[in-house]
Design an enzyme around this catalytic site. Structure first.
Site, PDB file in Angstrom:
ATOM      1  N   SER A  43      53.252  44.768  34.328  1.00 44.42           N
ATOM      2  CA  SER A  43      54.715  45.287  34.102  1.00 44.42           C
ATOM      3  C   SER A  43      55.904  44.485  34.426  1.00 44.42           C
ATOM      4  O   SER A  43      55.744  43.891  35.423  1.00 44.42           O
ATOM      5  CB  SER A  43      54.887  46.641  34.561  1.00 44.42           C
ATOM      6  OG  SER A  43      53.862  47.543  34.077  1.00 44.42           O
TER       7      SER A  43
HETATM    8  N1  SAH Z   1      50.159  48.376  36.475  1.00 48.60           N
HETATM    9  C1  SAH Z   1      49.644  47.305  35.848  1.00 48.60           C
HETATM   10  C2  SAH Z   1      49.751  47.454  34.263  1.00 48.60           C
HETATM   11  C3  SAH Z   1      48.532  47.137  33.643  1.00 48.60           C
HETATM   12  S1  SAH Z   1      48.719  47.455  31.784  1.00 48.60           S
HETATM   13  C4  SAH Z   1      50.311  45.946  36.242  1.00 48.60           C
HETATM   14  O1  SAH Z   1      51.414  46.068  36.659  1.00 48.60           O
HETATM   15  O2  SAH Z   1      49.449  44.874  36.303  1.00 48.60           O
HETATM   16  C5  SAH Z   1      47.799  49.090  31.705  1.00 48.60           C
HETATM   17  C6  SAH Z   1      46.406  48.962  32.132  1.00 48.60           C
HETATM   18  O3  SAH Z   1      45.879  50.238  32.025  1.00 48.60           O
HETATM   19  C7  SAH Z   1      45.596  47.846  31.481  1.00 48.60           C
HETATM   20  O4  SAH Z   1      45.055  47.260  32.577  1.00 48.60           O
HETATM   21  C8  SAH Z   1      44.466  48.818  30.832  1.00 48.60           C
HETATM   22  O5  SAH Z   1      43.172  48.413  30.633  1.00 48.60           O
HETATM   23  C9  SAH Z   1      44.538  49.880  31.769  1.00 48.60           C
HETATM   24  N2  SAH Z   1      44.145  51.469  31.010  1.00 48.60           N
HETATM   25  C10 SAH Z   1      44.338  51.725  29.574  1.00 48.60           C
HETATM   26  N3  SAH Z   1      43.571  53.005  29.235  1.00 48.60           N
HETATM   27  C11 SAH Z   1      42.866  53.327  30.846  1.00 48.60           C
HETATM   28  C12 SAH Z   1      42.208  54.353  30.856  1.00 48.60           C
HETATM   29  N4  SAH Z   1      41.864  55.304  30.090  1.00 48.60           N
HETATM   30  N5  SAH Z   1      41.789  54.316  32.220  1.00 48.60           N
HETATM   31  C13 SAH Z   1      41.817  53.295  33.070  1.00 48.60           C
HETATM   32  N6  SAH Z   1      42.867  52.214  32.948  1.00 48.60           N
HETATM   33  C14 SAH Z   1      43.289  52.336  31.412  1.00 48.60           C
END
Ligand code: SAH
Length: 221
Positions: A67
């Site tokens: 993000s």
């Molecule tokens: N906070 C993270 C954002 C990553 S993007 C950062 O700053 O790096 C969101 C993440 O949510 C992705 O890695 C995706 O794989 C994960 N995601 C999506 N659906 C999910 C679920 N049902 N359970 C766990 N993770 C999930």
């Protein structure tokens, strides 16, 4: 003509906090201190290091994103952490938001559905000494039945509705921060649990990758 000199990571972080966060109303001193302390470049692949302090999301493995720093600051501030809280994060991704939370809360449990992302995040968090973090691989829409209830829950992927299991696992008086909406645009909400009911405040428009639950996963196959 303006020459932009490459900054060292520390001054780049100072500048990021001043320009991208303070100027846009992220003023919680503990949040700013955490964002000044955690090296964002460690959470992206080497060719992206030079972009680590820019005002935007960046790609990570498995087609996901880390993000934008402002959004990390905004979500962290909305959680109103004093240092005593037990926090559940859904969507570990790179682990950057997890590292920030580890500075702000007593304990962080973070769930990621992509095992390679969780493994990489675990490695960096260990190097950085974030010892109050527990990472899990699985479907975060079901939350984590082990450490309930959580004082705070943060979801870093977008969905139409608050997943019922997560709502159930939030303590009374607790705060849930979550982007709600369709795939192309969502709104970021701070939702307080008051007498079991949702008290919502909209923070901003935003765009996150989708929260993929078991049902939508089957549709993908
Ligand atoms: N906070 C993270 C954002 C990553 S993007 C950062 O700053 O790096 C969101 C993440 O949510 C992705 O890695 C995706 O794989 C994960 N995601 C999506 N659906 C999910 C679920 N049902 N359970 C766990 N993770 C999930």
């Amino acid at each position: 003509m303006v020459f932009s000199l490459p900054l060292n990571p520390e001054s780049a972080r100072q500048e990021m906090v001043a320009q991208q966060l303070r100027q846009r109303g992220i003023l919680d001193p503990r949040v700013l201190r955490a964002l000044r302390a955690i090296p964002r470049e460690r959470f992206v692949a080497e060719p992206l290091h030079k972009h680590a302090y820019e005002d935007r999301a960046l790609p990570i493995e498995c087609g996901q994103t880390i993000s934008q720093p402002y959004i990390v600051g905004l979500m962290s501030q909305a959680l109103q952490l004093s240092g005593q809280e037990d926090v559940l994060e859904i969507g570990t991704g790179s682990g950057y938001q997890t590292a920030i939370l580890s500075q702000l809360a007593a304990r962080v449990t973070s769930i990621e559905r992509h095992e390679p992302l969780s493994r990489r995040a675990a490695h960096i968090l260990r190097i950085l000494g974030c010892e109050n973090v527990q990472l899990e691989v699985g479907d975060g829409t079901q939350g984590c039945s082990a450490n309930t209830p959580f004082d705070r829950i943060i979801v870093t992927a977008a969905t139409q509705e608050v997943p019922p299991d997560l709502w159930e696992q939030l303590a009374e008086g607790g705060i849930l921060v979550i982007p709600l909406g369709g795939p192309s645009q969502q709104e970021l909400f701070e939702i307080r649990k008051i007498n079991g009911r949702q008290q919502r405040a909209m923070l901003c428009k935003c765009r996150f990758v989708p929260l993929v639950d078991e049902e939508s996963e089957r549709d993908e196959e």
